[in-house]
Scaffold this motif. Structure first.
Motif, PDB file in Angstrom:
ATOM      1  N   ALA A  42       0.767  -1.278  -0.065  1.00 43.67           N
ATOM      2  CA  ALA A  42       0.079  -0.023   0.016  1.00 43.67           C
ATOM      3  C   ALA A  42       0.937   1.321   0.110  1.00 43.67           C
ATOM      4  O   ALA A  42       0.470   2.290  -0.853  1.00 43.67           O
ATOM      5  CB  ALA A  42      -0.846  -0.024   1.014  1.00 43.67           C
ATOM      6  N   ARG A  43       1.881   1.092   0.802  1.00 45.33           N
ATOM      7  CA  ARG A  43       2.858   2.451   0.768  1.00 45.33           C
ATOM      8  C   ARG A  43       3.468   2.667  -0.668  1.00 45.33           C
ATOM      9  O   ARG A  43       3.663   3.926  -0.989  1.00 45.33           O
ATOM     10  CB  ARG A  43       3.777   2.287   2.003  1.00 45.33           C
ATOM     11  CG  ARG A  43       3.429   2.440   3.370  1.00 45.33           C
ATOM     12  CD  ARG A  43       4.484   2.706   4.394  1.00 45.33           C
ATOM     13  NE  ARG A  43       5.660   1.657   4.423  1.00 45.33           N
ATOM     14  CZ  ARG A  43       5.558   0.558   5.075  1.00 45.33           C
ATOM     15  NH1 ARG A  43       4.508   0.174   5.717  1.00 45.33           N
ATOM     16  NH2 ARG A  43       6.541  -0.289   4.920  1.00 45.33           N
ATOM     17  N   LEU A  44       3.650   1.728  -1.361  1.00 46.45           N
ATOM     18  CA  LEU A  44       4.533   1.842  -2.546  1.00 46.45           C
ATOM     19  C   LEU A  44       3.531   2.257  -3.638  1.00 46.45           C
ATOM     20  O   LEU A  44       3.827   3.226  -4.265  1.00 46.45           O
ATOM     21  CB  LEU A  44       4.832   0.566  -3.085  1.00 46.45           C
ATOM     22  CG  LEU A  44       6.129  -0.043  -2.576  1.00 46.45           C
ATOM     23  CD1 LEU A  44       6.536  -1.397  -2.959  1.00 46.45           C
ATOM     24  CD2 LEU A  44       7.425   0.852  -2.844  1.00 46.45           C
ATOM     25  N   LYS A  45       2.127   1.755  -3.459  1.00 51.01           N
ATOM     26  CA  LYS A  45       1.379   2.488  -4.304  1.00 51.01           C
ATOM     27  C   LYS A  45       0.515   3.671  -4.322  1.00 51.01           C
ATOM     28  O   LYS A  45       0.510   4.640  -5.119  1.00 51.01           O
ATOM     29  CB  LYS A  45      -0.055   1.429  -4.267  1.00 51.01           C
ATOM     30  CG  LYS A  45       0.146   0.125  -4.919  1.00 51.01           C
ATOM     31  CD  LYS A  45      -1.032  -0.815  -4.872  1.00 51.01           C
ATOM     32  CE  LYS A  45      -1.061  -2.189  -5.385  1.00 51.01           C
ATOM     33  NZ  LYS A  45      -2.114  -3.019  -5.262  1.00 51.01           N
ATOM     34  N   LEU A  46       0.748   4.064  -2.804  1.00 50.14           N
ATOM     35  CA  LEU A  46       0.304   5.432  -2.593  1.00 50.14           C
ATOM     36  C   LEU A  46       1.633   6.523  -2.628  1.00 50.14           C
ATOM     37  O   LEU A  46       1.484   7.683  -2.169  1.00 50.14           O
ATOM     38  CB  LEU A  46       0.152   5.579  -0.928  1.00 50.14           C
ATOM     39  CG  LEU A  46      -1.498   4.794  -0.816  1.00 50.14           C
ATOM     40  CD1 LEU A  46      -1.956   4.518   0.721  1.00 50.14           C
ATOM     41  CD2 LEU A  46      -2.448   5.465  -1.503  1.00 50.14           C
ATOM     42  N   ARG A  47       2.933   5.954  -2.843  1.00 45.66           N
ATOM     43  CA  ARG A  47       3.990   6.824  -2.809  1.00 45.66           C
ATOM     44  C   ARG A  47       4.461   7.414  -1.433  1.00 45.66           C
ATOM     45  O   ARG A  47       4.551   8.442  -1.761  1.00 45.66           O
ATOM     46  CB  ARG A  47       4.187   7.519  -3.726  1.00 45.66           C
ATOM     47  CG  ARG A  47       4.095   6.751  -5.173  1.00 45.66           C
ATOM     48  CD  ARG A  47       4.184   7.559  -6.748  1.00 45.66           C
ATOM     49  NE  ARG A  47       4.027   7.203  -7.782  1.00 45.66           N
ATOM     50  CZ  ARG A  47       4.726   7.200  -8.601  1.00 45.66           C
ATOM     51  NH1 ARG A  47       4.918   8.648  -9.044  1.00 45.66           N
ATOM     52  NH2 ARG A  47       4.386   6.565  -9.714  1.00 45.66           N
ATOM     53  N   THR A  48       4.228   6.704  -0.411  1.00 49.48           N
ATOM     54  CA  THR A  48       4.360   7.094   0.935  1.00 49.48           C
ATOM     55  C   THR A  48       5.520   6.541   1.533  1.00 49.48           C
ATOM     56  O   THR A  48       5.909   5.362   1.170  1.00 49.48           O
ATOM     57  CB  THR A  48       3.133   7.184   1.803  1.00 49.48           C
ATOM     58  OG1 THR A  48       2.514   5.739   1.997  1.00 49.48           O
ATOM     59  CG2 THR A  48       1.903   7.806   1.169  1.00 49.48           C
ATOM     60  N   THR A  49       6.047   6.896   2.668  1.00 45.80           N
ATOM     61  CA  THR A  49       7.004   6.481   3.259  1.00 45.80           C
ATOM     62  C   THR A  49       6.983   5.695   4.702  1.00 45.80           C
ATOM     63  O   THR A  49       7.910   5.103   5.451  1.00 45.80           O
ATOM     64  CB  THR A  49       8.590   7.446   3.304  1.00 45.80           C
ATOM     65  OG1 THR A  49       8.056   8.482   4.019  1.00 45.80           O
ATOM     66  CG2 THR A  49       8.930   7.715   2.022  1.00 45.80           C
ATOM     67  N   SER A  50       5.821   6.236   5.039  1.00 45.21           N
ATOM     68  CA  SER A  50       5.416   5.857   6.596  1.00 45.21           C
ATOM     69  C   SER A  50       4.170   5.240   6.543  1.00 45.21           C
ATOM     70  O   SER A  50       3.100   5.639   5.619  1.00 45.21           O
ATOM     71  CB  SER A  50       5.506   6.839   7.801  1.00 45.21           C
ATOM     72  OG  SER A  50       4.571   7.761   7.466  1.00 45.21           O
ATOM     73  N   ARG A  51       3.731   4.355   7.572  1.00 45.79           N
ATOM     74  CA  ARG A  51       2.442   4.023   8.050  1.00 45.79           C
ATOM     75  C   ARG A  51       1.377   5.499   8.298  1.00 45.79           C
ATOM     76  O   ARG A  51       0.549   5.142   7.557  1.00 45.79           O
ATOM     77  CB  ARG A  51       2.573   3.088   9.295  1.00 45.79           C
ATOM     78  CG  ARG A  51       1.423   2.682   9.822  1.00 45.79           C
ATOM     79  CD  ARG A  51       1.763   1.800  11.083  1.00 45.79           C
ATOM     80  NE  ARG A  51       0.716   1.499  12.056  1.00 45.79           N
ATOM     81  CZ  ARG A  51      -0.136   0.485  11.958  1.00 45.79           C
ATOM     82  NH1 ARG A  51       0.500  -0.659  11.441  1.00 45.79           N
ATOM     83  NH2 ARG A  51      -0.927  -0.027  12.694  1.00 45.79           N
ATOM     84  N   THR A  52       1.958   6.198   8.959  1.00 49.31           N
ATOM     85  CA  THR A  52       1.145   7.430   9.200  1.00 49.31           C
ATOM     86  C   THR A  52       0.597   8.051   7.912  1.00 49.31           C
ATOM     87  O   THR A  52      -0.304   8.474   7.572  1.00 49.31           O
ATOM     88  CB  THR A  52       1.778   8.449  10.176  1.00 49.31           C
ATOM     89  OG1 THR A  52       1.926   7.582  11.600  1.00 49.31           O
ATOM     90  CG2 THR A  52       0.682   9.375  10.562  1.00 49.31           C
ATOM     91  N   HIS A  53       1.862   8.198   7.114  1.00 48.40           N
ATOM     92  CA  HIS A  53       1.480   9.086   5.867  1.00 48.40           C
ATOM     93  C   HIS A  53       0.813   8.404   4.864  1.00 48.40           C
ATOM     94  O   HIS A  53      -0.120   8.957   4.257  1.00 48.40           O
ATOM     95  CB  HIS A  53       2.903   9.045   5.347  1.00 48.40           C
ATOM     96  CG  HIS A  53       2.855  10.150   3.932  1.00 48.40           C
ATOM     97  ND1 HIS A  53       4.067  10.171   3.262  1.00 48.40           N
ATOM     98  CD2 HIS A  53       1.931  10.910   3.356  1.00 48.40           C
ATOM     99  CE1 HIS A  53       3.535  11.031   2.292  1.00 48.40           C
ATOM    100  NE2 HIS A  53       2.578  11.330   2.184  1.00 48.40           N
ATOM    101  N   ALA A  54       0.766   6.750   5.045  1.00 48.21           N
ATOM    102  CA  ALA A  54      -0.027   6.149   3.842  1.00 48.21           C
ATOM    103  C   ALA A  54      -1.494   6.137   4.394  1.00 48.21           C
ATOM    104  O   ALA A  54      -2.361   6.138   3.575  1.00 48.21           O
ATOM    105  CB  ALA A  54       0.268   4.631   4.043  1.00 48.21           C
ATOM    106  N   VAL A  55      -1.782   6.188   5.804  1.00 45.43           N
ATOM    107  CA  VAL A  55      -3.264   6.168   6.294  1.00 45.43           C
ATOM    108  C   VAL A  55      -3.466   7.550   6.074  1.00 45.43           C
ATOM    109  O   VAL A  55      -4.882   7.775   5.396  1.00 45.43           O
ATOM    110  CB  VAL A  55      -3.229   6.120   7.835  1.00 45.43           C
ATOM    111  CG1 VAL A  55      -4.470   6.643   8.329  1.00 45.43           C
ATOM    112  CG2 VAL A  55      -2.824   4.537   7.987  1.00 45.43           C
ATOM    113  N   ALA A  56      -3.045   8.402   6.188  1.00 38.69           N
ATOM    114  CA  ALA A  56      -3.281   9.972   5.558  1.00 38.69           C
ATOM    115  C   ALA A  56      -3.630  10.242   4.186  1.00 38.69           C
ATOM    116  O   ALA A  56      -4.674  10.808   3.891  1.00 38.69           O
ATOM    117  CB  ALA A  56      -2.509  10.900   6.146  1.00 38.69           C
TER     118      ALA A  56
END
Length: 65
Positions: A42-56
């Motif tokens: 999910a983080r890769l698809k969302l292009r985020t680097t942390s759990r919190t950033h992915a959720v946001a």
């Protein structure tokens, strides 16, 4: 358009509810490692680097509530 699997969405939703990877694994009936795998995807698809950033980001995009 970005598409997350149902398991990726579920893992993110439980993270948004404040559940740990262990707790999420117990709820989803998978190992903690399995939860980590879904979260990493999910983080890769969302292009985020942390759990919190992915959720946001998932909330911002309307992928989870």
């Amino acid at each position: 358009m970005l598409s997350l699997s149902s398991r990726e969405q579920e893992a993110l939703q439980w993270a948004a509810e404040g559940k740990s990877e262990w707790e999420t694994g117990e709820i989803m009936g998978i190992s903690q490692h399995g939860v980590d795998k879904h979260m990493r995807a999910a983080r890769l698809k969302l292009r985020t680097t942390s759990r919190t950033h992915a959720v946001a980001e998932a909330i911002r995009r309307g992928l989870i509530k």
